[in-house]
Structure formats: C-alpha cells, structure tokens
Design a protein around this motif. Structure first.
Motif, PDB file in Angstrom:
ATOM      1  N   VAL A   1      73.431  57.039  28.739  1.00 32.64           N
ATOM      2  CA  VAL A   1      73.063  55.631  28.865  1.00 32.64           C
ATOM      3  C   VAL A   1      72.386  55.385  30.198  1.00 32.64           C
ATOM      4  N   SER A   2      71.578  54.352  30.207  1.00 41.63           N
ATOM      5  CA  SER A   2      70.886  53.981  31.427  1.00 41.63           C
ATOM      6  C   SER A   2      71.273  52.553  31.803  1.00 41.63           C
ATOM      7  N   ALA A   3      71.373  52.310  33.087  1.00 40.39           N
ATOM      8  CA  ALA A   3      71.632  50.950  33.551  1.00 40.39           C
ATOM      9  C   ALA A   3      70.323  50.172  33.492  1.00 40.39           C
ATOM     10  N   ASP A   4      70.389  48.853  33.370  1.00 39.94           N
ATOM     11  CA  ASP A   4      69.145  48.084  33.428  1.00 39.94           C
ATOM     12  C   ASP A   4      68.837  47.727  34.884  1.00 39.94           C
ATOM     13  N   TYR A   5      67.668  47.165  35.093  1.00 36.89           N
ATOM     14  CA  TYR A   5      67.201  46.890  36.453  1.00 36.89           C
ATOM     15  C   TYR A   5      68.123  45.934  37.201  1.00 36.89           C
TER      16      TYR A   5
ATOM     17  N   GLN B   1      66.595  68.094  40.851  1.00 42.10           N
ATOM     18  CA  GLN B   1      66.396  66.759  40.314  1.00 42.10           C
ATOM     19  C   GLN B   1      66.122  66.746  38.812  1.00 42.10           C
TER      20      GLN B   1
ATOM     21  N   GLY C   1      67.739  60.515  39.121  1.00 40.36           N
ATOM     22  CA  GLY C   1      66.382  60.084  38.816  1.00 40.36           C
ATOM     23  C   GLY C   1      65.369  60.763  39.718  1.00 40.36           C
ATOM     24  N   ARG C   2      64.114  60.350  39.587  1.00 41.18           N
ATOM     25  CA  ARG C   2      63.076  61.008  40.363  1.00 41.18           C
ATOM     26  C   ARG C   2      63.156  60.674  41.847  1.00 41.18           C
ATOM     27  N   LYS C   3      63.501  59.401  42.103  1.00 45.56           N
ATOM     28  CA  LYS C   3      63.650  59.020  43.509  1.00 45.56           C
ATOM     29  C   LYS C   3      64.996  59.532  44.007  1.00 45.56           C
TER      30      LYS C   3
ATOM     31  N   LEU D   1      69.433  56.878  39.954  1.00 39.99           N
ATOM     32  CA  LEU D   1      70.159  57.339  38.791  1.00 39.99           C
ATOM     33  C   LEU D   1      69.302  57.141  37.546  1.00 39.99           C
ATOM     34  N   ALA D   2      69.028  58.242  36.831  1.00 35.43           N
ATOM     35  CA  ALA D   2      68.256  58.090  35.589  1.00 35.43           C
ATOM     36  C   ALA D   2      69.172  57.665  34.455  1.00 35.43           C
TER      37      ALA D   2
ATOM     38  N   LEU E   1      61.177  42.187  37.204  1.00 38.97           N
ATOM     39  CA  LEU E   1      61.945  43.272  36.581  1.00 38.97           C
ATOM     40  C   LEU E   1      63.430  42.936  36.519  1.00 38.97           C
TER      41      LEU E   1
ATOM     42  N   ASN F   1      64.995  52.400  32.162  1.00 36.65           N
ATOM     43  CA  ASN F   1      65.797  51.975  33.306  1.00 36.65           C
ATOM     44  C   ASN F   1      65.641  50.487  33.608  1.00 36.65           C
ATOM     45  N   ILE F   2      64.589  49.876  33.051  1.00 40.66           N
ATOM     46  CA  ILE F   2      64.385  48.440  33.277  1.00 40.66           C
ATOM     47  C   ILE F   2      65.329  47.614  32.408  1.00 40.66           C
ATOM     48  N   VAL F   3      65.380  47.974  31.108  1.00 35.96           N
ATOM     49  CA  VAL F   3      66.206  47.168  30.201  1.00 35.96           C
ATOM     50  C   VAL F   3      67.568  47.782  29.886  1.00 35.96           C
TER      51      VAL F   3
ATOM     52  N   GLY G   1      65.347  42.668  33.157  1.00 35.21           N
ATOM     53  CA  GLY G   1      66.542  43.510  33.032  1.00 35.21           C
ATOM     54  C   GLY G   1      67.756  42.689  32.672  1.00 35.21           C
TER      55      GLY G   1
ATOM     56  N   LEU H   1      70.925  43.459  24.780  1.00 34.06           N
ATOM     57  CA  LEU H   1      71.210  44.803  24.267  1.00 34.06           C
ATOM     58  C   LEU H   1      72.688  45.145  24.408  1.00 34.06           C
TER      59      LEU H   1
ATOM     60  N   VAL I   1      67.052  41.019  28.805  1.00 33.77           N
ATOM     61  CA  VAL I   1      67.047  42.037  27.742  1.00 33.77           C
ATOM     62  C   VAL I   1      68.319  42.880  27.803  1.00 33.77           C
ATOM     63  N   GLY I   2      68.722  43.243  29.024  1.00 35.04           N
ATOM     64  CA  GLY I   2      69.922  44.059  29.192  1.00 35.04           C
ATOM     65  C   GLY I   2      71.149  43.394  28.604  1.00 35.04           C
TER      66      GLY I   2
END
Lengths: 104, 146
Positions: free
Chosen positions: B64-68, A89, B126-128, B132-133, B10, A41-43, B14, B21, B17-18
């Motif tokens: 896919v995941s978003a970056d920070y 979740q 996501g966990r929080k 969004l994961a 971060l 989630n960071i990159v 993000g 990528l 690197v984001g």
C-alpha cells in the motif's frame, strides 16, 4: 514436498533431520512501475505492481528452497520463514528458509 | 510560490481522493471480513486438531501507498512526535487486507483454519532518500484441512 511453517507434522514421525535449506532472489523495480507508483503516492492505495513483484519473488525464493530440499533428499520443509530486506533503493532480497526433514 | 501552489494542490487532491479511497477500502474490508468469518486464525505454533488430512502454507500480501496528505501530515507530526493516526489506518488496512487474501487462499484449498500465523512488514524506499514508496504487509501461516 510438504512445505509448512509448523514445527511438527501431526501423525507423522520425523525420520531424519537434513538441516537448514534456503532459497533467495533479488528483484529490482521496473521503471514504468516506479513511475506509476510515484503517481499512486499522491492519492494512496494499493500498488498492484509491487504487490505482484514481491509475491513473484517470494514464490521464486520458495521454489529455490524446495529445490534445495529435494537435492538433500527431504520430503518436507518445516518451520518455513520469510524475510525481506532492501538492498539498494530499487532492489529487494527475498529469502525463504526452513528445516528440511524426511518424514516417515 | 508555484512550488507552494503545486504542493497545496497535491495535498488537497491527496486528502479528498485518499479519503474516498480509504472509506471504500474499509467498506470492502468489512464486507469481506464478514464473508470470511468462518475461517479461524491461530497464532499458536501447534495445531489444535491432532490429525489434519493436509497442511499447506498459505500467504497473503499487499503493498500500500500513503497519499500525499498522509505523507505531509506524517512529516509535520514527525517534528513533535506522538501518534501518527494517518499511518495507523494505512497499516491497519494493509494488514487486514493481507489477512483476507491469506484467508482467500485457505478457502480455495478447502481449509477453515490457519495456524501459526506470522506477520511481516517491509517498507519499500522511494526514489528520494528518506521517502517511502510503499509498505508491504505479509501474512502467512499453515492452513489445515481436516
């Protein structure tokens, strides 16, 4: 077993409609994959673990649907749809459904 | 103060690197779209050819995941609303990737035509709470062989 998301099969006649068949599975995330995803989630980028998890779940839902179709004597499932919903979740339900028919 | 420093780091990681990528992913998408250009997609429910030899359900999917950085920008933008450019490119990439994977499966079966193509988007929480994961993009359809 013919599995398709078309409503007709060109060149074949539907002999019997056998009703709706469905297959579903509920899958939960793996803690390790969850942590990796958190790092991702960071990159950003693809979450390969999740891609595979959901793909496997979809395949299993399809297999279960096909089994149900076999048990009612069908040789094809038409108009197949997929649906995904998150339950809590960490878990998701995968559903595959379609119309079971007997093709002549 | 430390929290802010971590957050800023971060966001910067993000962003850098984001971006790299994303550029790399777009490059690969464009190259493969050229490569798979011979496979036609149709959204219509009925096949254009009357007598296909075979038909198979094919699917392609990607999470896919978003970056920070994107997440932070989206959260800020959420206050005023409007177009979320950072998420637009993310979902665009995901959908095109899903299409390419579906085409790959179709080619593996020797098909050059996919009809009744459907898309489905599923966000994985996501966990929080509220986070969004990742987002799953699915493309599926019927590959015809004639």
């Amino acid at each position: 077993m013919l599995v398709t998301n078309l409503e007709i099969v060109p060149g074949k006649r539907i002999g019997k409609h056998l009703g709706l068949v469905q297959g579903s599975t509920v899958r939960s995330k793996h803690v390790g994959k969850d942590i990796l995803a958190g790092l991702k989630n960071i990159v950003g980028g693809e979450l390969k673990g999740y891609t595979d998890l959901l793909k496997e779940a979809r395949e299993e839902a399809t297999t279960r649907m096909v089994k149900q179709a076999e048990s009612v004597g069908a040789n094809a499932v038409l108009n197949v749809r997929y649906s995904t919903s998150s339950i809590t979740q960490g878990a998701a339900e995968m559903l595959a459904y379609g119309t079971a028919v007997f093709l002549e | 103060m430390l929290d802010l420093a971590i957050f800023a780091t971060l966001v910067v990681i993000g962003y850098i690197v984001g971006r790299i990528l994303e550029a790399r992913h777009y490059k690969s998408i464009r190259a493969r779209e050229q490569d798979y250009g011979d496979i036609m997609l149709f959204a219509s429910r009925f096949p254009p050819t009357l007598n296909p030899l075979r038909q198979d359900l094919v699917a392609g999917s990607v999470v896919v995941s978003a970056d920070y950085f994107k997440t932070a920008v989206a959260r800020l933008q959420g206050i005023v609303g409007g177009r979320l450019k950072s998420y637009e490119t993310l979902l665009d990439r995901a959908r095109r990737e899903a299409i390419l994977r579906m085409k790959e499966e179709a080619r593996g079966r020797g098909s050059r035509m996919i009809v009744n193509v459907k898309f489905q988007t599923f966000s994985i929480p996501g966990r929080k709470p509220g986070s969004l994961a990742g987002v799953e993009m699915l493309a599926y359809g019927t590959a015809l062989l004639d």
